[in-house]
Design a protein around this motif. Sequence first.
Motif, PDB file in Angstrom:
ATOM      1  N   ASN A  54       3.639   5.743  -5.828  1.00 23.29           N
ATOM      2  CA  ASN A  54       3.498   5.767  -7.286  1.00 23.29           C
ATOM      3  C   ASN A  54       2.376   6.690  -7.726  1.00 23.29           C
ATOM      4  O   ASN A  54       2.490   7.385  -8.741  1.00 23.29           O
ATOM      5  CB  ASN A  54       3.275   4.366  -7.831  1.00 23.29           C
ATOM      6  N   GLU A  55       1.276   6.716  -6.969  1.00 22.89           N
ATOM      7  CA  GLU A  55       0.168   7.607  -7.306  1.00 22.89           C
ATOM      8  C   GLU A  55       0.601   9.066  -7.176  1.00 22.89           C
ATOM      9  O   GLU A  55       0.311   9.894  -8.044  1.00 22.89           O
ATOM     10  CB  GLU A  55      -1.021   7.328  -6.396  1.00 22.89           C
ATOM     11  N   ARG A  56       1.332   9.382  -6.123  1.00 23.94           N
ATOM     12  CA  ARG A  56       1.819  10.750  -5.944  1.00 23.94           C
ATOM     13  C   ARG A  56       2.819  11.113  -7.035  1.00 23.94           C
ATOM     14  O   ARG A  56       2.838  12.245  -7.524  1.00 23.94           O
ATOM     15  CB  ARG A  56       2.447  10.892  -4.567  1.00 23.94           C
ATOM     16  N   ARG A  57       3.661  10.159  -7.442  1.00 18.76           N
ATOM     17  CA  ARG A  57       4.632  10.416  -8.503  1.00 18.76           C
ATOM     18  C   ARG A  57       3.920  10.665  -9.831  1.00 18.76           C
ATOM     19  O   ARG A  57       4.283  11.560 -10.591  1.00 18.76           O
ATOM     20  CB  ARG A  57       5.590   9.229  -8.633  1.00 18.76           C
ATOM     21  N   ARG A  58       2.870   9.872 -10.115  1.00 18.59           N
ATOM     22  CA  ARG A  58       2.093  10.061 -11.353  1.00 18.59           C
ATOM     23  C   ARG A  58       1.427  11.431 -11.380  1.00 18.59           C
ATOM     24  O   ARG A  58       1.294  12.044 -12.433  1.00 18.59           O
ATOM     25  CB  ARG A  58       1.011   8.982 -11.475  1.00 18.59           C
ATOM     26  N   ASN A  59       0.984  11.905 -10.212  1.00 16.53           N
ATOM     27  CA  ASN A  59       0.303  13.198 -10.136  1.00 16.53           C
ATOM     28  C   ASN A  59       1.270  14.371 -10.147  1.00 16.53           C
ATOM     29  O   ASN A  59       0.847  15.520 -10.103  1.00 16.53           O
ATOM     30  CB  ASN A  59      -0.577  13.258  -8.881  1.00 16.53           C
ATOM     31  N   GLY A  60       2.561  14.094 -10.181  1.00 13.93           N
ATOM     32  CA  GLY A  60       3.558  15.142 -10.304  1.00 13.93           C
ATOM     33  C   GLY A  60       3.907  15.846  -9.012  1.00 13.93           C
ATOM     34  O   GLY A  60       4.492  16.928  -9.039  1.00 13.93           O
ATOM     35  N   LYS A  90       0.817  -1.214   0.000  1.00 15.08           N
ATOM     36  CA  LYS A  90       0.000   0.000   0.000  1.00 15.08           C
ATOM     37  C   LYS A  90       0.857   1.272   0.000  1.00 15.08           C
ATOM     38  O   LYS A  90       0.473   2.279  -0.575  1.00 15.08           O
ATOM     39  CB  LYS A  90      -0.961   0.007   1.181  1.00 15.08           C
ATOM     40  N   HIS A  91       2.035   1.220   0.614  1.00 17.35           N
ATOM     41  CA  HIS A  91       2.898   2.401   0.643  1.00 17.35           C
ATOM     42  C   HIS A  91       3.506   2.675  -0.731  1.00 17.35           C
ATOM     43  O   HIS A  91       3.614   3.826  -1.150  1.00 17.35           O
ATOM     44  CB  HIS A  91       3.996   2.232   1.685  1.00 17.35           C
TER      45      HIS A  91
END
Length: 124
Positions: A101-107, A95-96
């Motif tokens: 990865n989600e934060r990285r995708r969102n820039g 989950k971490h």
Amino acid sequence: MRNYEVTFILTPVLSESQLQEISDKFYNYLTSNGANIYNRENWGLKKLAYPMQKKHSGHYHYFEFEADPQLLKGLETEFAREERVMRHLVVALDKHSMLFNERRRNGEFNKKKETPKEEDGKKK
């Protein structure tokens, strides 16, 4: 269904159309077998840390996806069949890692941090 990421390195002597063809091959394999792909990146030609197959560089590609664990055995077989793949690594995400990865995708990591302005050269 679990979340995974796969990074694979392709031989450096390929043309752009060949690179796209191979990347599409694995993308289509995953999607046709029920995987949901969240992110697909081409990281480009990079220098390797050590020579592989007498090559000193390779084209890196990255997928982040959600799939049934049984799909991984078939994916490993597809990587083994493709002679232009020098190396690959499939990693299960916790989950971490998914949050990162989600934060990285969102820039969120590309934004520069603002430094506080000093008032008239005085420190507080």
